[in-house]
Design a protein around this motif. Sequence first.
Motif, PDB file in Angstrom:
ATOM      1  N   ASN A  40       0.863  -1.299  -0.070  1.00 53.00           N
ATOM      2  CA  ASN A  40       0.033   0.074  -0.002  1.00 53.00           C
ATOM      3  C   ASN A  40       0.926   1.098   0.107  1.00 53.00           C
ATOM      4  N   LEU A  41       1.052   2.018  -1.097  1.00 50.95           N
ATOM      5  CA  LEU A  41       1.714   3.068  -1.353  1.00 50.95           C
ATOM      6  C   LEU A  41       1.029   4.241  -1.482  1.00 50.95           C
ATOM      7  N   GLU A  42       1.554   5.320  -0.802  1.00 46.23           N
ATOM      8  CA  GLU A  42       0.781   6.638  -0.977  1.00 46.23           C
ATOM      9  C   GLU A  42       1.788   7.678  -1.389  1.00 46.23           C
ATOM     10  N   ARG A  43       1.966   8.146  -2.560  1.00 43.77           N
ATOM     11  CA  ARG A  43       3.005   9.226  -2.913  1.00 43.77           C
ATOM     12  C   ARG A  43       2.440  10.488  -2.897  1.00 43.77           C
ATOM     13  N   HIS A  44       3.249  11.552  -2.363  1.00 45.99           N
ATOM     14  CA  HIS A  44       2.752  12.912  -2.266  1.00 45.99           C
ATOM     15  C   HIS A  44       3.982  13.605  -2.906  1.00 45.99           C
ATOM     16  N   SER A  45       3.638  14.800  -3.596  1.00 47.18           N
ATOM     17  CA  SER A  45       4.518  15.821  -4.250  1.00 47.18           C
ATOM     18  C   SER A  45       5.402  16.232  -2.990  1.00 47.18           C
ATOM     19  N   PRO A  46       6.853  16.439  -3.500  1.00 46.78           N
ATOM     20  CA  PRO A  46       7.822  17.251  -2.392  1.00 46.78           C
ATOM     21  C   PRO A  46       7.207  18.475  -2.258  1.00 46.78           C
ATOM     22  N   ILE A  47       6.422  19.072  -3.154  1.00 45.41           N
ATOM     23  CA  ILE A  47       6.040  20.484  -2.960  1.00 45.41           C
ATOM     24  C   ILE A  47       4.760  20.280  -2.291  1.00 45.41           C
ATOM     25  N   LYS A  48       4.762  20.600  -0.780  1.00 46.37           N
ATOM     26  CA  LYS A  48       3.477  20.321  -0.078  1.00 46.37           C
ATOM     27  C   LYS A  48       3.584  21.130   1.282  1.00 46.37           C
ATOM     28  N   ASP A  49       2.561  21.398   2.091  1.00 43.54           N
ATOM     29  CA  ASP A  49       2.513  22.031   2.942  1.00 43.54           C
ATOM     30  C   ASP A  49       2.801  21.347   4.296  1.00 43.54           C
ATOM     31  N   ASP A  50       2.880  20.069   4.499  1.00 45.46           N
ATOM     32  CA  ASP A  50       3.149  19.330   5.683  1.00 45.46           C
ATOM     33  C   ASP A  50       4.013  18.469   5.359  1.00 45.46           C
ATOM     34  N   THR A  51       4.756  18.012   6.428  1.00 44.95           N
ATOM     35  CA  THR A  51       5.975  17.000   6.660  1.00 44.95           C
ATOM     36  C   THR A  51       5.088  15.496   6.230  1.00 44.95           C
ATOM     37  N   ASP A  52       5.982  14.620   6.044  1.00 43.30           N
ATOM     38  CA  ASP A  52       5.647  13.317   6.080  1.00 43.30           C
ATOM     39  C   ASP A  52       4.840  12.727   7.190  1.00 43.30           C
ATOM     40  N   MET A  53       5.648  13.017   8.219  1.00 43.90           N
ATOM     41  CA  MET A  53       4.959  12.672   9.533  1.00 43.90           C
ATOM     42  C   MET A  53       3.699  13.316   9.772  1.00 43.90           C
ATOM     43  N   ALA A  54       3.347  14.426   9.324  1.00 45.83           N
ATOM     44  CA  ALA A  54       2.232  15.115   9.665  1.00 45.83           C
ATOM     45  C   ALA A  54       1.012  14.404   8.713  1.00 45.83           C
ATOM     46  N   LEU A  55       1.391  14.266   7.642  1.00 43.46           N
ATOM     47  CA  LEU A  55       0.704  13.323   6.489  1.00 43.46           C
ATOM     48  C   LEU A  55       0.026  12.211   7.112  1.00 43.46           C
ATOM     49  N   ALA A  56       1.189  11.563   7.666  1.00 45.76           N
ATOM     50  CA  ALA A  56       0.990  10.189   8.169  1.00 45.76           C
ATOM     51  C   ALA A  56      -0.083  10.203   9.287  1.00 45.76           C
ATOM     52  N   ALA A  57       0.061  11.350  10.329  1.00 48.33           N
ATOM     53  CA  ALA A  57      -0.707  11.330  11.301  1.00 48.33           C
ATOM     54  C   ALA A  57      -2.510  11.641  10.836  1.00 48.33           C
ATOM     55  N   ASP A  58      -2.277  12.592   9.822  1.00 43.37           N
ATOM     56  CA  ASP A  58      -3.732  12.951   9.176  1.00 43.37           C
ATOM     57  C   ASP A  58      -4.338  11.478   8.552  1.00 43.37           C
ATOM     58  N   TYR A  59      -3.515  10.742   8.051  1.00 43.33           N
ATOM     59  CA  TYR A  59      -3.709   9.137   7.304  1.00 43.33           C
ATOM     60  C   TYR A  59      -4.521   8.544   8.671  1.00 43.33           C
ATOM     61  N   GLY A  60      -3.743   8.388   9.754  1.00 44.24           N
ATOM     62  CA  GLY A  60      -4.138   7.495  11.049  1.00 44.24           C
ATOM     63  C   GLY A  60      -5.503   8.179  11.556  1.00 44.24           C
ATOM     64  N   ILE A  61      -5.551   9.590  11.751  1.00 42.64           N
ATOM     65  CA  ILE A  61      -6.758  10.120  12.002  1.00 42.64           C
ATOM     66  C   ILE A  61      -8.289   9.612  11.035  1.00 42.64           C
ATOM     67  N   GLU A  62      -7.828   9.804   9.738  1.00 40.07           N
ATOM     68  CA  GLU A  62      -8.706   9.497   8.829  1.00 40.07           C
ATOM     69  C   GLU A  62      -9.292   7.917   8.933  1.00 40.07           C
ATOM     70  N   HIS A  63      -8.384   7.243   9.405  1.00 44.96           N
ATOM     71  CA  HIS A  63      -8.635   5.766   9.702  1.00 44.96           C
ATOM     72  C   HIS A  63      -8.938   5.312  11.068  1.00 44.96           C
ATOM     73  N   GLY A  64      -9.604   6.348  11.816  1.00 43.01           N
ATOM     74  CA  GLY A  64      -9.858   6.043  13.065  1.00 43.01           C
ATOM     75  C   GLY A  64      -9.151   6.025  14.394  1.00 43.01           C
ATOM     76  N   CYS A  65      -7.818   6.189  14.141  1.00 40.68           N
ATOM     77  CA  CYS A  65      -6.965   6.281  15.275  1.00 40.68           C
ATOM     78  C   CYS A  65      -6.945   7.355  16.113  1.00 40.68           C
ATOM     79  N   ARG A  66      -6.798   7.287  17.362  1.00 39.79           N
ATOM     80  CA  ARG A  66      -6.774   8.249  18.501  1.00 39.79           C
ATOM     81  C   ARG A  66      -5.793   8.121  19.266  1.00 39.79           C
TER      82      ARG A  66
END
Length: 220
Positions: free
Chosen positions: A61-87
């Motif tokens: 399961n691969l999710e690629r993001h552009s290097p031109i972005k507003d968030d770090t990879d860690m922040a994007l990962a945290a958002d992914y976790g929240i979207e998938h029900g993690c608290r």
Amino acid sequence: MKKTCFIVGAGSFDGIKLRPQQGDLVIAADGGYTYLENEGIEPDVLLGDFDSLEKMPDCRNLERHSPIKDDTDMALAADYGIEHGCRRFFLYGGLGGRLDHTIGNLQLLMGLARRGMEAYLIGEGNILTAITGETITFSEKSRGFLSVFCMSEPARGVWERGLKYSLTDAVLTCDRTLGVSNEFTGEKGSVAVKDGTLILVWGRENGLPQSREAFSEQKE
């Protein structure tokens, strides 16, 4: 029980002692994939702009993001976790290395606390967490230091009990080091903040706090 998310980034890494359990979500944030591979842990998703991987792994399961972005990879990962029900979040590989990314991960820790999440940044022999309108309690078995930082607007209604130095309904600010290097005493220790956000740092050997709950004043 809160659904838990493990996120591993490409910063300094000294292993994962709290192993993911069935039902937990494991995210490799870019170069953190290599650490997980060495730990024998297969991530559920590999996410990032992939600027810190020498070669792309064969990840299911691969999710690629552009290097031109507003968030770090860690922040994007945290958002992914929240979207998938993690608290609840355990963040590894987020300290050391580039100083700007370390500071960014402190901001991430605060942001998660303000969104009502329970999050821990683990590495370099330390555990860090942020609390907003909470009381956090540590076991009487805890040893060593406990430092408390305000890194934004003033934190009001700060109580510290069961520690070498006490605070009562205090105000901590981002320009004074009042909360640095408190110590556990062999009693249950607690830190509470009524308004605002605090970052706490303690030795990793003490493990996670005993409890966290909505703010309550720590009486004498």
